[in-house]
Design a protein around this motif. Sequence first.
Motif, PDB file in Angstrom:
ATOM      1  N   PRO A  72     -11.362  10.889  -6.568  1.00  0.00           N
ATOM      2  CA  PRO A  72     -12.384  11.334  -5.610  1.00  0.00           C
ATOM      3  C   PRO A  72     -13.666  10.510  -5.641  1.00  0.00           C
ATOM      4  O   PRO A  72     -14.504  10.641  -4.742  1.00  0.00           O
ATOM      5  CB  PRO A  72     -12.661  12.778  -6.052  1.00  0.00           C
ATOM      6  N   HIS A  73     -13.834   9.653  -6.649  1.00  0.00           N
ATOM      7  CA  HIS A  73     -15.109   8.956  -6.824  1.00  0.00           C
ATOM      8  C   HIS A  73     -15.068   7.479  -6.441  1.00  0.00           C
ATOM      9  O   HIS A  73     -16.120   6.856  -6.313  1.00  0.00           O
ATOM     10  CB  HIS A  73     -15.576   9.077  -8.276  1.00  0.00           C
ATOM     11  N   ARG A  74     -13.907   6.901  -6.281  1.00  0.00           N
ATOM     12  CA  ARG A  74     -13.845   5.476  -5.963  1.00  0.00           C
ATOM     13  C   ARG A  74     -12.562   5.157  -5.219  1.00  0.00           C
ATOM     14  O   ARG A  74     -11.600   5.935  -5.241  1.00  0.00           O
ATOM     15  CB  ARG A  74     -13.919   4.633  -7.241  1.00  0.00           C
ATOM     16  N   LYS A  75     -12.569   3.993  -4.563  1.00  0.00           N
ATOM     17  CA  LYS A  75     -11.373   3.540  -3.867  1.00  0.00           C
ATOM     18  C   LYS A  75     -10.373   2.997  -4.881  1.00  0.00           C
ATOM     19  O   LYS A  75     -10.741   2.289  -5.816  1.00  0.00           O
ATOM     20  CB  LYS A  75     -11.720   2.445  -2.854  1.00  0.00           C
ATOM     21  N   ILE A  76      -9.129   3.318  -4.664  1.00  0.00           N
ATOM     22  CA  ILE A  76      -8.072   2.850  -5.552  1.00  0.00           C
ATOM     23  C   ILE A  76      -7.011   2.112  -4.746  1.00  0.00           C
ATOM     24  O   ILE A  76      -7.020   2.128  -3.515  1.00  0.00           O
ATOM     25  CB  ILE A  76      -7.425   4.022  -6.323  1.00  0.00           C
ATOM     26  N   LEU A  77      -6.123   1.449  -5.470  1.00  0.00           N
ATOM     27  CA  LEU A  77      -4.989   0.741  -4.875  1.00  0.00           C
ATOM     28  C   LEU A  77      -5.452  -0.294  -3.855  1.00  0.00           C
ATOM     29  O   LEU A  77      -4.863  -0.449  -2.789  1.00  0.00           O
ATOM     30  CB  LEU A  77      -4.009   1.734  -4.230  1.00  0.00           C
ATOM     31  N   GLN A  78      -6.519  -1.007  -4.205  1.00  0.00           N
ATOM     32  CA  GLN A  78      -7.022  -2.065  -3.350  1.00  0.00           C
ATOM     33  C   GLN A  78      -6.421  -3.407  -3.766  1.00  0.00           C
ATOM     34  O   GLN A  78      -5.845  -3.547  -4.839  1.00  0.00           O
ATOM     35  CB  GLN A  78      -8.550  -2.124  -3.421  1.00  0.00           C
ATOM     36  N   ARG A  79      -6.560  -4.385  -2.911  1.00  0.00           N
ATOM     37  CA  ARG A  79      -5.961  -5.699  -3.144  1.00  0.00           C
ATOM     38  C   ARG A  79      -6.392  -6.274  -4.496  1.00  0.00           C
ATOM     39  O   ARG A  79      -7.577  -6.347  -4.806  1.00  0.00           O
ATOM     40  CB  ARG A  79      -6.377  -6.650  -2.028  1.00  0.00           C
ATOM     41  N   GLY A  80      -5.411  -6.660  -5.305  1.00  0.00           N
ATOM     42  CA  GLY A  80      -5.675  -7.240  -6.613  1.00  0.00           C
ATOM     43  C   GLY A  80      -6.172  -6.248  -7.645  1.00  0.00           C
ATOM     44  O   GLY A  80      -6.563  -6.649  -8.739  1.00  0.00           O
ATOM     45  N   GLY A  81      -6.131  -4.963  -7.326  1.00  0.00           N
ATOM     46  CA  GLY A  81      -6.683  -3.955  -8.221  1.00  0.00           C
ATOM     47  C   GLY A  81      -5.728  -3.546  -9.331  1.00  0.00           C
ATOM     48  O   GLY A  81      -4.503  -3.646  -9.200  1.00  0.00           O
ATOM     49  N   VAL A  82      -6.322  -3.098 -10.430  1.00  0.00           N
ATOM     50  CA  VAL A  82      -5.571  -2.522 -11.553  1.00  0.00           C
ATOM     51  C   VAL A  82      -6.167  -1.141 -11.791  1.00  0.00           C
ATOM     52  O   VAL A  82      -7.299  -1.022 -12.259  1.00  0.00           O
ATOM     53  CB  VAL A  82      -5.669  -3.387 -12.821  1.00  0.00           C
ATOM     54  N   ASP A  83      -5.430  -0.106 -11.448  1.00  0.00           N
ATOM     55  CA  ASP A  83      -5.931   1.266 -11.519  1.00  0.00           C
ATOM     56  C   ASP A  83      -5.203   2.031 -12.615  1.00  0.00           C
ATOM     57  O   ASP A  83      -3.968   1.990 -12.697  1.00  0.00           O
ATOM     58  CB  ASP A  83      -5.739   1.972 -10.177  1.00  0.00           C
TER      59      ASP A  83
END
Length: 334
Positions: A72-83
């Motif tokens: 709920p606090h940040r964008k996830i699963l974005q390009r090049g991201g590691v979540d």
Amino acid sequence: YIILTIYARYKDKKDLEKLGVTPLPDNHQSDEYVYEIIVFTGQRKDAGTNSNVHFVIHGDESETHVRTLADPHRKILQRGGVDAFIMSVPKTLGFLNCIRIWHDNTGEGSSSSWFLKYIIIRDLQTMEKFHFISQRWFAVEKDDGKIERILPTASEIEKHEFSYLLTKRTYHSISDSHLWFSIFSRPPSNRFTRVQRCTCCFTLFYLSMFLNIMYYDLSNQAKNNNSTNSASLSVGSLQINSQQIIIGIIVDFFTFVPSLLIVQLFRRLRSRQKQLSPLRQALYKIKPHLQSQKKNNRKSSLTFPWWCIFIAYGLCIIFVGLSILFIIARGIEF
């Protein structure tokens, strides 16, 4: 340098928003068994997604109900991201056989599709890791048009396949190890900030200019000796002799040593204040008593006190200042 530093500082602040381990919103307080889920999104164009991603994990002893990757606090699963996420379940799932994962294709435009590289799930009680390799699109308009896939647990052979290792190592080499490229693709979790990398590049650039201009006369002399030196190597219009090779080695060596020293000072700095790791913070949010369950099995490496950052920046200022001084002095001679 100033323009690049402004950009680097802006991206460093953005990277802080990506840090952290998120407890899944559908965790239950009564659940006692916890897993860490790390999701790697690809670097391809439009690889990130705004669609809702759901999954089910199947194990030998049990399986999860439908779970959702959300923060709920940040964008996830974005390009090049590691979540990273923390999932709690009532009991152990046993050996993980596969994960069924899909999205609802609700993202707008190109943000509906998703390119998943791989997923790592770690049992935080036994510290056992399970790899699920995808390297596929979850998209209606790309690849085979599927938005749901079943990913089996990768075997040891699959984890050592050339394509998987090449992708993994290439990403690490470019995003972190390569000093210049990492200004634009630094992993958010790395303490070696973009501003520090930019400063190291700036120092390396001026040291290289300084040493090259100092050996400029010797280089010209070596070129003039090519015509009388029968031992020189000729490749078309290019002529190289042993003296030029030695000059090149000397310049590279004296450029490499101080640059390596500064980079290692920045890389190995300890935090000014001791803080809980993002994983421990997430565990503490779920269950305070789970905080002590994670064991630290990492080998200790050489680190420097936080105040060594002043030494590192001081060395950069000295090297750049001396380089500029000698470059100007040599320039006046011409």
